[in-house]
Scaffold this active site. Sequence first.
Site, mmCIF file in Angstrom:
data_model
loop_
_atom_site.group_PDB
_atom_site.id
_atom_site.type_symbol
_atom_site.label_atom_id
_atom_site.label_comp_id
_atom_site.label_asym_id
_atom_site.label_seq_id
_atom_site.Cartn_x
_atom_site.Cartn_y
_atom_site.Cartn_z
ATOM 1 C CG HIS A 3 -1.754 0.996 1.185
ATOM 2 N ND1 HIS A 3 -2.031 1.678 2.424
ATOM 3 C CD2 HIS A 3 -2.385 1.701 0.345
ATOM 4 C CE1 HIS A 3 -2.625 3.496 2.560
ATOM 5 N NE2 HIS A 3 -3.089 2.948 1.151
ATOM 6 C CD GLU A 17 -2.180 2.736 -3.294
ATOM 7 O OE1 GLU A 17 -2.854 3.505 -3.048
ATOM 8 O OE2 GLU A 17 -3.055 2.114 -3.153
ATOM 9 C CG HIS A 18 -0.038 6.541 -0.754
ATOM 10 N ND1 HIS A 18 -0.239 7.512 -0.056
ATOM 11 C CD2 HIS A 18 -1.034 5.325 -0.384
ATOM 12 C CE1 HIS A 18 -1.812 6.681 1.047
ATOM 13 N NE2 HIS A 18 -2.243 5.852 0.506
ATOM 14 C CD GLU A 73 2.412 9.930 0.283
ATOM 15 O OE1 GLU A 73 1.033 9.710 -0.065
ATOM 16 O OE2 GLU A 73 2.549 11.516 0.447
ATOM 17 C CD GLU A 106 -5.015 4.942 2.630
ATOM 18 O OE1 GLU A 106 -6.100 4.529 2.058
ATOM 19 O OE2 GLU A 106 -3.713 5.796 2.663
#
Length: 969
Positions: free
Chosen positions: A64, A67-68, A138, A145
Amino acid sequence: MAVGREDVEILKPRIDKREYRRIVLRNSLQVLLISDLDTDKCAASMNVGVGSFSDPDGLEGLAHFLEHMLFYASEKYPLEDSYSKYITEHGGSTNAFTASEMTNYYFDVNSDCFEEALDRFAQFFIKPLMSADATMREIKAVDSENQKNLLSDAWRMNQLQKHLSLESHPYHKFSTGNWDTLDVRPKAKGVDIRQELLKFYEDKYSANLMHLVVYSKESLDKIQCLVEDKFQEIRNSDRSRFQFPGQPCTSEHLQLQILVRAVPIKQGHKLRIVWLITPSILHYKEGPCRYLGHLIGHEGEGSLFYVLKKLGWATGLFAGEGVWTSEFSFFNVVIDLTDAGQDRMQDIVGLLFKYIQLLQQSGICKWIFDELSAVCETGFHYQDKISPIDYVVNISSNMQIYPPKDWLVGSLLPLDFNPAIIQKILNELSPENVRIFWESKKFEGLTDKVEPWYGTAYSIEKVSSSTIQAWMSSAPNENLHLPAPNVFIPKDLSIKNAQEEVKFPVLLRKSSYSKLWYKPDTVFSTPKAYFKIDFNCPHAGNSPETEVLADLFAQLLVDYLNEYAYYARVAGLLYGISHTDSGFEVTLVGYNHKLKILLETIIDKIVKFEVKPDRFSVIKEMVIKDYQNFKFQQPYQQAMYYCSLILKDQTRSWVERLDVLPHLNVEDLTKFAPMMLSQAFLECYIAGNIEREEAETMVQHVEDVFFKGPNPICRPLFPSQFLTNRVVKLERGMNYCYSKEGLNPSDENSALVHYIQVHQDDFILNVKLQLFALVAKQPAFHELRSVEQLGYITVLMQRNDSGICGVQFIIQSTVKGPAHIDSRVEAFLKMFESKLYEMTNDEFKSNVNALIDMKLEKHKNLREESRFYWREITDGTLKFDRREAEVAALKKLTQQELIEFFNENVKVGATRKKTLSVQVHGNQHLAEYHSQKSEAVKPNTIQIDDIFSFRRSQPLYGSFRGGIGHVKL
């Protein structure tokens, strides 16, 4: 492998005019090309066959996190966030998601900028730059999130189900990642997270595990050339597909035949009955789970839900396949329980197993399968066109799973009747395979375990087959039976000839009782219609009591119609009845063939409305819980709610509604319903595959039922009674501030809505505001989210309240309080000012053209078109040619005019500027909230303490809505 076309017949809908071609690049990347001459937007989606199941042990969330990271920069385009900036500035959007066995990246953009956008996108998979600085920043976004999800029952219960599985199976993992898993723990072990990120990318991302969909208005040959040029450099390490054999749950490890009691965040009780089954993807042509889900989830008479509802034990039921891979799958039955149902859990589970027993005894019915198959086939061949971005994501995900001929259809078409396969899955819905998850606040203090990632309290016990047999034996003896044949399946799918080429809705008829707006389908050529009636009832909203009673009325109507109208829903004819500020509205959308029958039934139910005490108490209980659960909304949603409450005249708070609700009873609603219906005006909109005479007849019928006849139940309105939508007019040069503690003391997130009110609907001012929002959107996201890392939710968007236009920044954060975030929004606007002045003439023109392209984007389906026109009708603006008129205004706009607009309305300190800052403080920032209270109020600032006192003291904009006299035939 050589680049090549693979001529395979791809099954597509009958009405689909698009062209498709499958190609395989020499690096083994499989691609589907889609040519659509009618599209305004182009789109692409890359599905990578690697997901969170591939996370290394001890680095939860790495897939994940990667992906960011791919969005940041690449060797070819090294400027940070330049990809997202390019997409946004050219009318597009971009995003990605990480699933268990795949990660999907996608974007759309205006068609004239597609080639460069595609090139930038391709670099994600060729040479991304994952700088050390961006990596650290990030991780905070991933953590933010995760913070957003911590108090979400859906996330919590999903993780609890994963937690109660084999630790050795990847299903068990925590997939999102947070600060702890991506920074604290790796550092403690001496692990360099950036090196792990690079290693994961190098090791796992290979062209032969990727599937790309490219959607453009160019010819297939041109798109093929483009794709071959942009994507053949993706490295192919010939990685074999990642596979995760074995089952995630076993009996011997206390993961099957269990009853888990869990404590949710929200009010309400839920039962999730879950079976480990053979994945139906292995039999997608036979559709075993679709067949079983259709029957177990049915809501018609004789169904499990019908019986549970009649007993007063349930308010909702879903049945169908949930989490699945090619190796394992879960079949879920999720039941929303009433308070009475919460006390009858054993009976409910017993009734469910009784229904499964009924399916065993009835055998697999060919007529039911054929009916379901016919509904699916009609649904596939007459499906609405959706946005290219959603379409490419659906297909690229399918490409990893299905053979090429079924890439478009996936598992939507169960055509092969195979009773043995359905029977096999039915046999697996047994007590030996079951997991029961039971959620209720009533379990607080009665549990002994805590799920580690989300902190969900739970307890677990064994449930044997003999226990479930005993529950079946003691369950009430109700008349469970299979559904009746579905009379709503459309037979007439012919397209009616529109008698005229009508570009915009026309006012077809007007009386003292109603208005009918009509728009025949001249665009979509589908056998579907859209029908909306807004019942404007002045007695429905003049107090908190009447508002709540109107809401109960609408929900009870839906409740009464359910077992009849459920058949229509299954057959593709949807309906809704919802409470509005001025009464209620009825919506029907779907195949037009049987629409009139459903409409007449709904109208009959409204006229003959009676309050059934048993259903009243169930619906009242449900509505009370809905109101109580408001405090568990995300803080940014709470801030948006307060903003609306401050701005919109005549709106009432959820607290007032919750205060009056417990005191309302059957008699109150019995008296109220005829009173509400005693005076009404009906605003109607009919669009689609319906001829004008038919449309007039339908509305005439509704009028006759309500207003005509020997004992009419309804009288027309007096001119003074027509609803107006009025909005508070903030004072120029003033800043307004409303601060509030977050309603959920456990929530660490704070939120800010920074709203700038600009003007009342006007084509020239509209386009200036829209252009500012377009130009500022990406810089705001980059500065406040990517650089300053204020929070995962960071949005700049336009706001329109009944024609009153403005912009709003919406930011949710755990790292900073709302007052600090507010100061950063102002700092951003100061910084942005110079960017506006430095914009070249070419950049200005490019942004104007991007906005023009966005405005000229055609509606993709009847529902989308109808919603656009209905908004004009309900706001009272009636500018059906809005898009064309705003494009004309845009073409004349100069850069200097945009700068002057900014300087007058948006610039910090501008004399005309009107700002409202709504601040919700989470538990991390309560000190800031309390210190604010004692601080002196800044010049030109008004601190709002009481919303309703404030609202009463303010001037209002005039309303566009004015009743029957404001439009001439």
